[in-house]
Design a protein around this motif. Structure first.
Motif, mmCIF file in Angstrom:
data_model
loop_
_atom_site.group_PDB
_atom_site.id
_atom_site.type_symbol
_atom_site.label_atom_id
_atom_site.label_comp_id
_atom_site.label_asym_id
_atom_site.label_seq_id
_atom_site.Cartn_x
_atom_site.Cartn_y
_atom_site.Cartn_z
ATOM 1 N N GLN A 142 75.885 54.492 66.261
ATOM 2 C CA GLN A 142 74.741 54.227 67.134
ATOM 3 C C GLN A 142 73.765 55.406 67.125
ATOM 4 O O GLN A 142 72.548 55.208 67.076
ATOM 5 C CB GLN A 142 75.205 53.955 68.567
ATOM 6 N N ALA A 143 74.292 56.630 67.166
ATOM 7 C CA ALA A 143 73.433 57.822 67.134
ATOM 8 C C ALA A 143 72.684 57.908 65.805
ATOM 9 O O ALA A 143 71.499 58.261 65.774
ATOM 10 C CB ALA A 143 74.277 59.075 67.354
ATOM 11 N N LYS A 170 71.793 55.393 63.903
ATOM 12 C CA LYS A 170 70.742 54.374 63.935
ATOM 13 C C LYS A 170 69.548 54.824 64.771
ATOM 14 O O LYS A 170 68.398 54.631 64.377
ATOM 15 C CB LYS A 170 71.292 53.050 64.494
ATOM 16 N N LEU A 171 69.822 55.417 65.928
ATOM 17 C CA LEU A 171 68.745 55.896 66.778
ATOM 18 C C LEU A 171 67.954 57.007 66.092
ATOM 19 O O LEU A 171 66.720 57.047 66.155
ATOM 20 C CB LEU A 171 69.305 56.402 68.120
ATOM 21 N N ASN A 172 68.649 57.917 65.428
ATOM 22 C CA ASN A 172 67.968 58.996 64.704
ATOM 23 C C ASN A 172 67.118 58.453 63.565
ATOM 24 O O ASN A 172 66.016 58.937 63.322
ATOM 25 C CB ASN A 172 68.973 60.022 64.192
ATOM 26 N N ASP A 206 65.738 55.501 63.481
ATOM 27 C CA ASP A 206 64.569 54.864 64.118
ATOM 28 C C ASP A 206 63.547 55.898 64.565
ATOM 29 O O ASP A 206 62.340 55.681 64.466
ATOM 30 C CB ASP A 206 64.995 53.993 65.296
ATOM 31 N N LEU A 207 64.038 57.039 65.070
ATOM 32 C CA LEU A 207 63.123 58.097 65.503
ATOM 33 C C LEU A 207 62.369 58.696 64.312
ATOM 34 O O LEU A 207 61.192 59.055 64.429
ATOM 35 C CB LEU A 207 63.877 59.190 66.244
#
Length: 136
Positions: free
Chosen positions: A125-126, A128-130, A132-133
């Motif tokens: 999850q981290a 994926k978030l990174n 996206d950022l």
């Protein structure tokens, strides 16, 4: 404190729900026509306490002053020791060294499997978030 109270109620209510559900399933599919009242009371209180300390003890993972390995060790020791005390007191585990050691071994294996699964999930999850950022 609010989180502790909310988790306490969640654990208590879910423990009570599971006690009633398991009892009803035993009656429906186990061929029981009657239940032993004191035994139901003892097991349902045990279920409520067990779910309570499992839900509340996860608060270790929200303490940012502790490192992940400290949170994990504290959580494992808390749930394992409390479960052993509860299970031995209620009679879920026979009181002898073989069963106690077997319970500890099973706890270590199951805890490790769940810990690794959650770790990999949140790591993914981290990532994926990174990703996206970085696209922003």
């Amino acid at each position: 404190m609010k989180t502790f109270i909310v988790r306490s109620f969640n654990g208590i209510f879910f423990g009570g729900f599971m006690a009633v559900l398991i009892t009803n399933l035993n009656i429906l599919f186990g061929g029981f026509e009657m239940i032993d009242g004191p035994l139901f009371l003892k097991n349902s209180i045990g279920s409520v306490l067990c779910f309570w300390f499992f839900t509340v003890s996860s608060l270790y993972f929200e303490n940012r002053n502790l490192k992940l390995f400290q949170q994990t060790i504290l959580h494992f020791l808390t749930v394992t020791i409390l479960y052993l005390i509860l299970a031995l007191t209620i009679g879920w585990i026979p009181f002898n060294i073989k069963n106690i050691l077997l319970t500890i071994l099973i706890s270590i294996v199951v805890y490790t499997i769940f810990w690794v699964a959650f770790y990999l999930y949140f790591k993914n999850q981290a990532r994926k978030l990174n990703d996206d950022l970085k696209k922003l």
